[in-house]
Scaffold this active site. Structure first.
Site, PDB file in Angstrom:
ATOM      1  N   HIS A 259       0.851  -1.194   0.000  1.00  0.00           N
ATOM      2  CA  HIS A 259       0.000   0.000   0.000  1.00  0.00           C
ATOM      3  C   HIS A 259       0.885   1.242   0.000  1.00  0.00           C
ATOM      4  O   HIS A 259       2.113   1.148   0.125  1.00  0.00           O
ATOM      5  CB  HIS A 259      -0.968  -0.003   1.187  1.00  0.00           C
TER       6      HIS A 259
ATOM      7  N   HIS B  10       1.323   3.910   1.947  1.00  0.00           N
ATOM      8  CA  HIS B  10       1.775   4.661   3.106  1.00  0.00           C
ATOM      9  C   HIS B  10       3.299   4.756   3.078  1.00  0.00           C
ATOM     10  O   HIS B  10       3.998   3.825   2.665  1.00  0.00           O
ATOM     11  CB  HIS B  10       1.305   4.011   4.406  1.00  0.00           C
TER      12      HIS B  10
ATOM     13  N   ASP C  88       5.762   4.543   5.159  1.00  0.00           N
ATOM     14  CA  ASP C  88       6.665   3.579   5.797  1.00  0.00           C
ATOM     15  C   ASP C  88       6.781   2.291   5.005  1.00  0.00           C
ATOM     16  O   ASP C  88       7.527   1.386   5.385  1.00  0.00           O
ATOM     17  CB  ASP C  88       6.226   3.289   7.238  1.00  0.00           C
ATOM     18  N   HIS C  89       6.059   2.220   3.878  1.00  0.00           N
ATOM     19  CA  HIS C  89       6.129   1.035   3.028  1.00  0.00           C
ATOM     20  C   HIS C  89       6.688   1.330   1.632  1.00  0.00           C
ATOM     21  O   HIS C  89       6.917   0.398   0.867  1.00  0.00           O
ATOM     22  CB  HIS C  89       4.744   0.392   2.892  1.00  0.00           C
TER      23      HIS C  89
ATOM     24  N   HIS D  43      -7.544  -1.611   5.616  1.00  0.00           N
ATOM     25  CA  HIS D  43      -6.662  -0.600   6.193  1.00  0.00           C
ATOM     26  C   HIS D  43      -7.247   0.771   5.872  1.00  0.00           C
ATOM     27  O   HIS D  43      -8.275   0.883   5.198  1.00  0.00           O
ATOM     28  CB  HIS D  43      -5.249  -0.780   5.624  1.00  0.00           C
TER      29      HIS D  43
END
Length: 310
Positions: free
Chosen positions: A63, A65, A67-68, A140
Protein backbone atom coordinates in the site's frame (compact mmCIF):
# COMPACT_ATOMS: atom_id res chain seq x y z
CA UNK A 1 13.53 -20.07 -0.63
CA UNK A 2 14.16 -17.81 2.35
CA UNK A 3 12.66 -14.72 3.96
CA UNK A 4 14.94 -11.92 5.12
CA UNK A 5 13.50 -9.02 7.12
CA UNK A 6 15.04 -5.62 6.41
CA UNK A 7 12.56 -3.62 8.49
CA UNK A 8 10.00 -4.63 11.11
CA UNK A 9 8.82 -1.38 12.69
CA UNK A 10 5.43 0.26 12.22
CA UNK A 11 5.00 3.86 11.12
CA UNK A 12 8.45 5.31 11.78
CA UNK A 13 11.94 3.86 12.22
CA UNK A 14 13.45 3.57 15.68
CA UNK A 15 16.97 3.10 16.98
CA UNK A 16 16.24 -0.62 17.19
CA UNK A 17 14.31 -1.31 13.97
CA UNK A 18 13.75 0.09 10.49
CA UNK A 19 10.40 0.43 8.71
CA UNK A 20 8.88 -2.28 6.58
CA UNK A 21 10.77 -4.22 3.93
CA UNK A 22 10.90 -7.98 3.41
CA UNK A 23 13.06 -9.86 0.91
CA UNK A 24 12.15 -13.26 -0.49
CA UNK A 25 15.37 -14.92 -1.64
CA UNK A 26 14.79 -17.45 -4.40
CA UNK A 27 18.38 -17.96 -5.44
CA UNK A 28 18.20 -21.73 -5.86
CA UNK A 29 14.87 -21.55 -7.69
CA UNK A 30 15.55 -18.64 -10.10
CA UNK A 31 18.77 -16.90 -8.98
CA UNK A 32 16.87 -13.80 -7.92
CA UNK A 33 15.30 -11.88 -5.06
CA UNK A 34 11.86 -10.33 -4.67
CA UNK A 35 11.19 -7.40 -2.35
CA UNK A 36 7.92 -6.79 -0.51
CA UNK A 37 7.57 -3.14 0.50
CA UNK A 38 10.44 -0.67 0.61
CA UNK A 39 10.32 1.70 3.55
CA UNK A 40 12.77 4.55 3.97
CA UNK A 41 16.33 3.32 4.49
CA UNK A 42 15.80 -0.06 2.83
CA UNK A 43 18.83 0.28 0.57
CA UNK A 44 20.98 1.02 3.63
CA UNK A 45 19.66 -2.16 5.24
CA UNK A 46 20.51 -4.11 2.10
CA UNK A 47 24.09 -2.83 2.25
CA UNK A 48 24.36 -4.38 5.72
CA UNK A 49 22.93 -7.70 4.54
CA UNK A 50 23.97 -10.63 2.32
CA UNK A 51 21.39 -9.48 -0.25
CA UNK A 52 22.43 -8.09 -3.62
CA UNK A 53 20.46 -5.47 -5.57
CA UNK A 54 21.86 -7.04 -8.73
CA UNK A 55 19.61 -10.04 -7.96
CA UNK A 56 16.46 -7.94 -7.47
CA UNK A 57 13.86 -9.05 -10.02
CA UNK A 58 10.51 -7.86 -8.65
CA UNK A 59 9.16 -5.43 -6.05
CA UNK A 60 5.66 -5.77 -4.58
CA UNK A 61 4.20 -2.81 -2.67
CA UNK A 62 1.30 -3.58 -0.34
CA UNK A 63 0.00 0.00 0.00
CA UNK A 64 1.01 3.60 -0.46
CA UNK A 65 1.77 4.66 3.11
CA UNK A 66 5.24 6.19 3.43
CA UNK A 67 6.66 3.58 5.80
CA UNK A 68 6.13 1.03 3.03
CA UNK A 69 7.40 2.90 -0.04
CA UNK A 70 9.49 5.99 0.75
CA UNK A 71 12.65 3.96 0.16
CA UNK A 72 11.71 3.15 -3.44
CA UNK A 73 13.02 6.22 -5.36
CA UNK A 74 16.47 5.95 -3.82
CA UNK A 75 16.68 2.20 -4.27
CA UNK A 76 15.56 2.36 -7.90
CA UNK A 77 18.02 5.17 -8.64
CA UNK A 78 21.04 3.48 -7.10
CA UNK A 79 20.26 -0.11 -8.14
CA UNK A 80 22.32 0.12 -11.33
CA UNK A 81 25.37 1.33 -9.39
CA UNK A 82 25.26 -1.94 -7.47
CA UNK A 83 25.21 -4.14 -10.55
CA UNK A 84 21.44 -4.15 -11.10
CA UNK A 85 21.09 -3.68 -14.85
CA UNK A 86 18.55 -6.43 -15.58
CA UNK A 87 14.84 -5.59 -16.05
CA UNK A 88 12.84 -4.89 -12.91
CA UNK A 89 9.07 -5.22 -12.43
CA UNK A 90 7.27 -3.19 -9.76
CA UNK A 91 3.75 -4.14 -8.65
CA UNK A 92 1.46 -2.06 -6.47
CA UNK A 93 -1.96 -0.43 -6.01
CA UNK A 94 -3.25 2.34 -8.23
CA UNK A 95 -1.11 5.43 -7.71
CA UNK A 96 2.26 3.68 -7.50
CA UNK A 97 3.05 4.54 -11.11
CA UNK A 98 2.43 8.27 -10.59
CA UNK A 99 4.53 8.22 -7.42
CA UNK A 100 7.49 6.60 -9.17
CA UNK A 101 7.29 8.69 -12.33
CA UNK A 102 7.03 11.98 -10.43
CA UNK A 103 9.81 11.10 -7.97
CA UNK A 104 12.23 10.13 -10.73
CA UNK A 105 11.27 13.02 -13.02
CA UNK A 106 11.53 15.79 -10.40
CA UNK A 107 14.85 14.44 -9.10
CA UNK A 108 16.11 13.99 -12.68
CA UNK A 109 17.13 10.46 -11.81
CA UNK A 110 18.55 8.30 -14.57
CA UNK A 111 17.65 4.63 -14.70
CA UNK A 112 19.63 2.60 -17.20
CA UNK A 113 17.61 -0.59 -16.94
CA UNK A 114 14.10 -1.53 -18.03
CA UNK A 115 11.61 -0.65 -15.26
CA UNK A 116 8.03 -1.83 -15.68
CA UNK A 117 5.40 -0.56 -13.21
CA UNK A 118 2.23 -2.66 -12.96
CA UNK A 119 -0.78 -1.36 -11.04
CA UNK A 120 -3.33 -3.90 -9.86
CA UNK A 121 -6.52 -4.27 -7.85
CA UNK A 122 -6.10 -7.90 -6.87
CA UNK A 123 -6.37 -11.30 -8.55
CA UNK A 124 -3.53 -13.16 -10.24
CA UNK A 125 -0.93 -10.51 -10.99
CA UNK A 126 1.98 -12.69 -12.12
CA UNK A 127 2.49 -16.23 -13.37
CA UNK A 128 5.23 -18.12 -15.15
CA UNK A 129 6.35 -21.76 -15.22
CA UNK A 130 7.70 -21.53 -11.64
CA UNK A 131 5.48 -19.20 -9.61
CA UNK A 132 2.01 -17.71 -9.30
CA UNK A 133 1.44 -14.49 -7.34
CA UNK A 134 -2.10 -13.62 -6.25
CA UNK A 135 -3.27 -10.51 -4.42
CA UNK A 136 -6.37 -9.50 -2.50
CA UNK A 137 -7.61 -6.39 -0.71
CA UNK A 138 -7.30 -6.19 3.07
CA UNK A 139 -8.78 -3.69 5.57
CA UNK A 140 -6.66 -0.60 6.19
CA UNK A 141 -7.11 3.19 6.06
CA UNK A 142 -6.17 3.12 2.38
CA UNK A 143 -6.20 0.24 -0.08
CA UNK A 144 -3.76 -2.35 1.26
CA UNK A 145 -3.10 -5.71 -0.34
CA UNK A 146 -1.81 -9.09 0.69
CA UNK A 147 0.24 -11.32 -1.60
CA UNK A 148 0.16 -15.11 -1.91
CA UNK A 149 3.24 -16.55 -3.62
CA UNK A 150 2.78 -20.13 -4.81
CA UNK A 151 5.71 -22.14 -6.09
CA UNK A 152 4.58 -24.65 -8.70
CA UNK A 153 5.40 -28.32 -8.13
CA UNK A 154 8.92 -29.19 -9.27
CA UNK A 155 10.05 -32.34 -11.11
CA UNK A 156 11.27 -35.20 -8.96
CA UNK A 157 14.85 -36.44 -8.87
CA UNK A 158 16.29 -38.40 -11.76
CA UNK A 159 16.96 -42.09 -11.17
CA UNK A 160 20.67 -41.96 -11.94
CA UNK A 161 21.17 -45.71 -11.63
CA UNK A 162 18.48 -46.45 -14.20
CA UNK A 163 19.89 -43.83 -16.56
CA UNK A 164 23.32 -45.41 -16.18
CA UNK A 165 21.89 -48.79 -17.13
CA UNK A 166 20.57 -47.21 -20.33
CA UNK A 167 24.00 -45.72 -21.02
CA UNK A 168 22.80 -42.15 -20.50
CA UNK A 169 25.53 -39.84 -19.23
CA UNK A 170 25.06 -36.43 -17.57
CA UNK A 171 24.30 -33.79 -20.18
CA UNK A 172 21.49 -32.39 -22.34
CA UNK A 173 19.37 -35.55 -22.06
CA UNK A 174 19.12 -35.05 -18.29
CA UNK A 175 17.72 -31.56 -18.87
CA UNK A 176 15.14 -32.74 -21.42
CA UNK A 177 13.86 -35.45 -19.10
CA UNK A 178 13.62 -32.98 -16.19
CA UNK A 179 11.58 -30.68 -18.44
CA UNK A 180 9.15 -33.50 -19.14
CA UNK A 181 10.38 -34.32 -22.64
CA UNK A 182 10.74 -37.86 -23.97
CA UNK A 183 14.11 -38.68 -25.54
CA UNK A 184 15.15 -41.26 -28.12
CA UNK A 185 18.37 -43.09 -27.32
CA UNK A 186 20.92 -44.38 -29.81
CA UNK A 187 19.42 -47.87 -29.89
CA UNK A 188 16.02 -46.49 -30.83
CA UNK A 189 14.57 -46.85 -27.32
CA UNK A 190 12.33 -43.97 -26.30
CA UNK A 191 12.78 -42.98 -22.67
CA UNK A 192 9.84 -41.19 -21.06
CA UNK A 193 10.21 -38.86 -18.05
CA UNK A 194 7.88 -40.89 -15.82
CA UNK A 195 10.22 -43.87 -16.19
CA UNK A 196 13.21 -42.12 -14.66
CA UNK A 197 11.76 -39.31 -12.51
CA UNK A 198 10.69 -39.61 -8.89
CA UNK A 199 7.55 -38.07 -7.47
CA UNK A 200 7.21 -34.31 -8.03
CA UNK A 201 8.36 -32.03 -5.21
CA UNK A 202 5.45 -30.07 -3.83
CA UNK A 203 5.82 -26.33 -4.26
CA UNK A 204 5.82 -24.07 -1.23
CA UNK A 205 3.45 -21.20 -0.44
CA UNK A 206 4.29 -17.90 1.25
CA UNK A 207 1.68 -15.30 2.18
CA UNK A 208 2.82 -11.75 2.96
CA UNK A 209 0.16 -9.32 4.13
CA UNK A 210 0.15 -5.55 4.14
CA UNK A 211 -1.24 -3.51 7.03
CA UNK A 212 -4.69 -4.72 7.99
CA UNK A 213 -7.35 -5.24 10.57
CA UNK A 214 -8.93 -8.72 10.60
CA UNK A 215 -10.45 -8.94 7.12
CA UNK A 216 -12.39 -11.46 4.98
CA UNK A 217 -9.52 -12.00 2.53
CA UNK A 218 -6.86 -12.81 5.13
CA UNK A 219 -7.68 -16.49 5.58
CA UNK A 220 -8.22 -17.27 1.85
CA UNK A 221 -4.87 -15.65 1.04
CA UNK A 222 -3.12 -17.63 3.78
CA UNK A 223 -4.93 -20.96 3.58
CA UNK A 224 -2.48 -23.84 3.71
CA UNK A 225 0.56 -21.58 3.35
CA UNK A 226 3.88 -22.84 4.62
CA UNK A 227 4.63 -19.38 6.04
CA UNK A 228 2.30 -16.48 6.83
CA UNK A 229 3.82 -13.04 7.42
CA UNK A 230 1.23 -11.01 9.33
CA UNK A 231 1.41 -7.63 11.03
CA UNK A 232 1.14 -7.61 14.83
CA UNK A 233 1.34 -3.95 15.70
CA UNK A 234 0.03 -4.20 19.27
CA UNK A 235 -0.52 -6.46 22.25
CA UNK A 236 -4.13 -7.56 22.55
CA UNK A 237 -4.73 -5.24 25.52
CA UNK A 238 -4.68 -2.49 22.86
CA UNK A 239 -7.18 -4.20 20.57
CA UNK A 240 -9.39 -1.09 20.48
CA UNK A 241 -6.41 1.05 19.47
CA UNK A 242 -5.50 -1.50 16.81
CA UNK A 243 -9.01 -1.35 15.39
CA UNK A 244 -9.04 2.45 15.42
CA UNK A 245 -5.79 2.62 13.45
CA UNK A 246 -6.69 -0.30 11.13
CA UNK A 247 -4.05 -2.66 12.49
CA UNK A 248 -3.96 -6.09 14.14
CA UNK A 249 -2.78 -7.52 17.45
CA UNK A 250 -0.57 -10.55 17.96
CA UNK A 251 -3.64 -12.51 19.07
CA UNK A 252 -5.50 -11.64 15.87
CA UNK A 253 -2.50 -12.64 13.75
CA UNK A 254 -2.33 -15.99 15.57
CA UNK A 255 -6.06 -16.57 15.16
CA UNK A 256 -5.73 -16.00 11.41
CA UNK A 257 -2.78 -18.40 11.21
CA UNK A 258 -4.70 -21.09 13.09
CA UNK A 259 -7.85 -20.68 11.01
CA UNK A 260 -5.86 -20.76 7.75
CA UNK A 261 -3.90 -23.87 8.76
CA UNK A 262 -0.49 -22.43 7.96
CA UNK A 263 2.84 -24.01 8.83
CA UNK A 264 4.45 -21.00 10.53
CA UNK A 265 3.43 -17.49 11.50
CA UNK A 266 6.05 -14.73 11.41
CA UNK A 267 4.83 -11.50 12.96
CA UNK A 268 6.17 -8.08 11.99
CA UNK A 269 5.25 -4.34 11.85
CA UNK A 270 5.62 -3.72 15.59
CA UNK A 271 4.68 -0.48 17.29
CA UNK A 272 7.72 1.58 18.31
CA UNK A 273 6.43 1.45 21.90
CA UNK A 274 7.98 -2.05 21.97
CA UNK A 275 11.65 -1.21 21.71
CA UNK A 276 14.09 -4.07 22.32
CA UNK A 277 13.51 -7.68 21.32
CA UNK A 278 12.73 -8.50 24.95
CA UNK A 279 9.77 -6.12 24.82
CA UNK A 280 8.33 -8.16 21.96
CA UNK A 281 8.28 -11.31 24.10
CA UNK A 282 4.74 -10.65 25.40
CA UNK A 283 3.46 -10.47 21.81
CA UNK A 284 5.17 -13.78 21.07
CA UNK A 285 3.68 -15.37 24.18
CA UNK A 286 0.18 -14.15 23.28
CA UNK A 287 0.49 -15.58 19.77
CA UNK A 288 1.96 -18.92 20.86
CA UNK A 289 -0.90 -19.37 23.30
CA UNK A 290 -3.13 -19.69 20.23
CA UNK A 291 -0.74 -20.81 17.50
CA UNK A 292 2.46 -22.43 18.83
CA UNK A 293 4.44 -22.11 15.59
CA UNK A 294 4.60 -18.32 15.93
CA UNK A 295 7.72 -16.17 15.69
CA UNK A 296 8.58 -12.49 15.88
CA UNK A 297 10.57 -11.27 12.88
CA UNK A 298 14.12 -10.21 13.63
CA UNK A 299 15.92 -7.93 11.22
CA UNK A 300 18.93 -9.32 9.37
CA UNK A 301 17.92 -12.90 10.06
CA UNK A 302 17.15 -15.56 7.45
CA UNK A 303 13.96 -17.61 7.77
CA UNK A 304 14.01 -20.68 5.48
CA UNK A 305 10.63 -21.49 3.93
CA UNK A 306 10.11 -25.15 4.70
CA UNK A 307 7.13 -27.23 3.67
CA UNK A 308 4.61 -27.44 6.48
CA UNK A 309 4.05 -30.78 8.14
CA UNK A 310 0.72 -32.56 8.03
Amino acid sequence: MELYFLGTNAGVPSLQRNVTAIALRILEERRSMWLFDCGEGTQHQILKSPLKLSKLEKVFITHLHGDHLFGLPGLLSSRAYQGGTTPLELYGPKGIKAFIEMSLELSQSRINYDLKVIEHDGGIIFEDDQFVVESALLDHRIDSYGYRITEKDRPGKLDLEQLKQHGVKPGPIYGKLKRGEAVELGDGLVLHPHQVLGSPKKGRIVTILGDTRPAPNVVPLARGADVLVHEATFLHELVDTAYEYHHSTAVQAAEAAKQAGVGQLIMTHFSSRYKDLDELTPLLEEARGIFPASFVAEEHKLYPVVEKQG
